[in-house]
Write an enzyme that holds these catalytic residues in place. Sequence first.
Site, PDB file in Angstrom:
ATOM      1  N   HIS A 121      72.703  45.124 -26.520  1.00 20.11           N
ATOM      2  CA  HIS A 121      73.151  44.138 -25.855  1.00 20.11           C
ATOM      3  C   HIS A 121      72.279  43.600 -25.075  1.00 20.11           C
ATOM      4  O   HIS A 121      71.600  44.249 -23.585  1.00 20.11           O
ATOM      5  CB  HIS A 121      73.704  45.557 -24.440  1.00 20.11           C
ATOM      6  N   MET A 180      71.558  52.663 -23.758  1.00 21.67           N
ATOM      7  CA  MET A 180      72.335  53.632 -23.172  1.00 21.67           C
ATOM      8  C   MET A 180      74.409  53.579 -23.860  1.00 21.67           C
ATOM      9  O   MET A 180      74.412  52.843 -24.335  1.00 21.67           O
ATOM     10  CB  MET A 180      72.365  53.318 -21.555  1.00 21.67           C
ATOM     11  N   SER A 235      69.891  48.926 -26.917  1.00 24.29           N
ATOM     12  CA  SER A 235      70.588  48.831 -25.567  1.00 24.29           C
ATOM     13  C   SER A 235      69.427  48.973 -24.964  1.00 24.29           C
ATOM     14  O   SER A 235      68.290  48.385 -25.113  1.00 24.29           O
ATOM     15  CB  SER A 235      71.765  49.504 -25.294  1.00 24.29           C
TER      16      SER A 235
END
Length: 377
Positions: free
Chosen positions: A226, A318, A199
Amino acid sequence: MPVRVLVVDDSNFFQHRLKDIINEHPDLKVIGIASNGREAVEKAAELKPDIITMDFEMPVMDGVTAIKLIMANRKVPILMFSSLTYEGAKVTLDALAAGALDFIPKDFAEVSRSSESLKKKLHERLLTLAGTSARQPFAQPDRPAENKPAVSPSTIRTSSAASPVLGARHQSLVDDTKSSGQDTYRLKKQPKLLVIGASTGGPVALAEVLVTLPANFPLPIVLVQHMPENFTKAFAERLNKQCNINVREAVDGDQLQPGLALLAPGGKQLMLDKRNGGSVRVLPDDERVNYKPSLDITFGSAANIYGDKVLGVVLTGMGSDGCNGARLLKEAGSALWSQDEASCVIYGMPMAVARAGLTDKVLSLKDIGPRLVREVM
């Protein structure tokens, strides 16, 4: 003491709306505003902010050039505002390569109405990134697609991994050496599929791993990053220019092939399929799932189809996406590696799998690619 923010944007409206939104949080304070890249460079040197929000398209000097000059003078976390278009994606990827840590969509409607979701997202990103160390830019020259040479694993050297602070059990995953100083960890089974997820910080981390893999890398690869819709096509094209292996955005029905990395499309989910000797399914978004694409879904699908023949790798990011899927991989008998805290932009996803006792090996980012070559070739 609040986090000190420098706002860089050529729009007077955006400058003041962002200032108002940022200052609503008691732990954030806008200490300056710059209207173009040149002003940003000057004010970054003068004010020494804890973090900078950066627009991408400005007069006098653009955001990417400003990032390069700011990072050359003083390393500071930078959050890029990005257009949600294919061209905007390419600029954002340039910014990340130049040293920006993360990006957030520049949505005029959201900023205009000062939406609660934007406030929450912006406050969270600024506070999280301000607590991280800015990194060196990743400058990987493009490699002509028609010239993707094979690399012998013997030409790639590994180094010992740095250790996150996770207690004695997890420490042993990093420093599993005997008195001779040799790393004794080896994969127990040869995998048939490599799945890598990331991510925040992932675009640069994935590039750093993948550029070390030779064209004759023997495993098919699935990548889950992501990213919004429209970004993943540009990201796959960029990786394909940089890497010896082939990289492309996955399309429903794509066959898995050695030396080919398929990137899950933004806004969709990617699952594995037994058909055609192994292929991928690209499925529409499900509103019940937070991440699109989700590493949990891809890991879980890989565990279901490939059982104990998967090597999963969790990189910087995250949150904890991937942890539930990693548990399914481990229950099926597959192996899992994770990135160490010291080399992560955000130690969230890798920390989740490590603290859950799911990771077999914790590695520094610089060691993951060479270790993949050593283990599977």
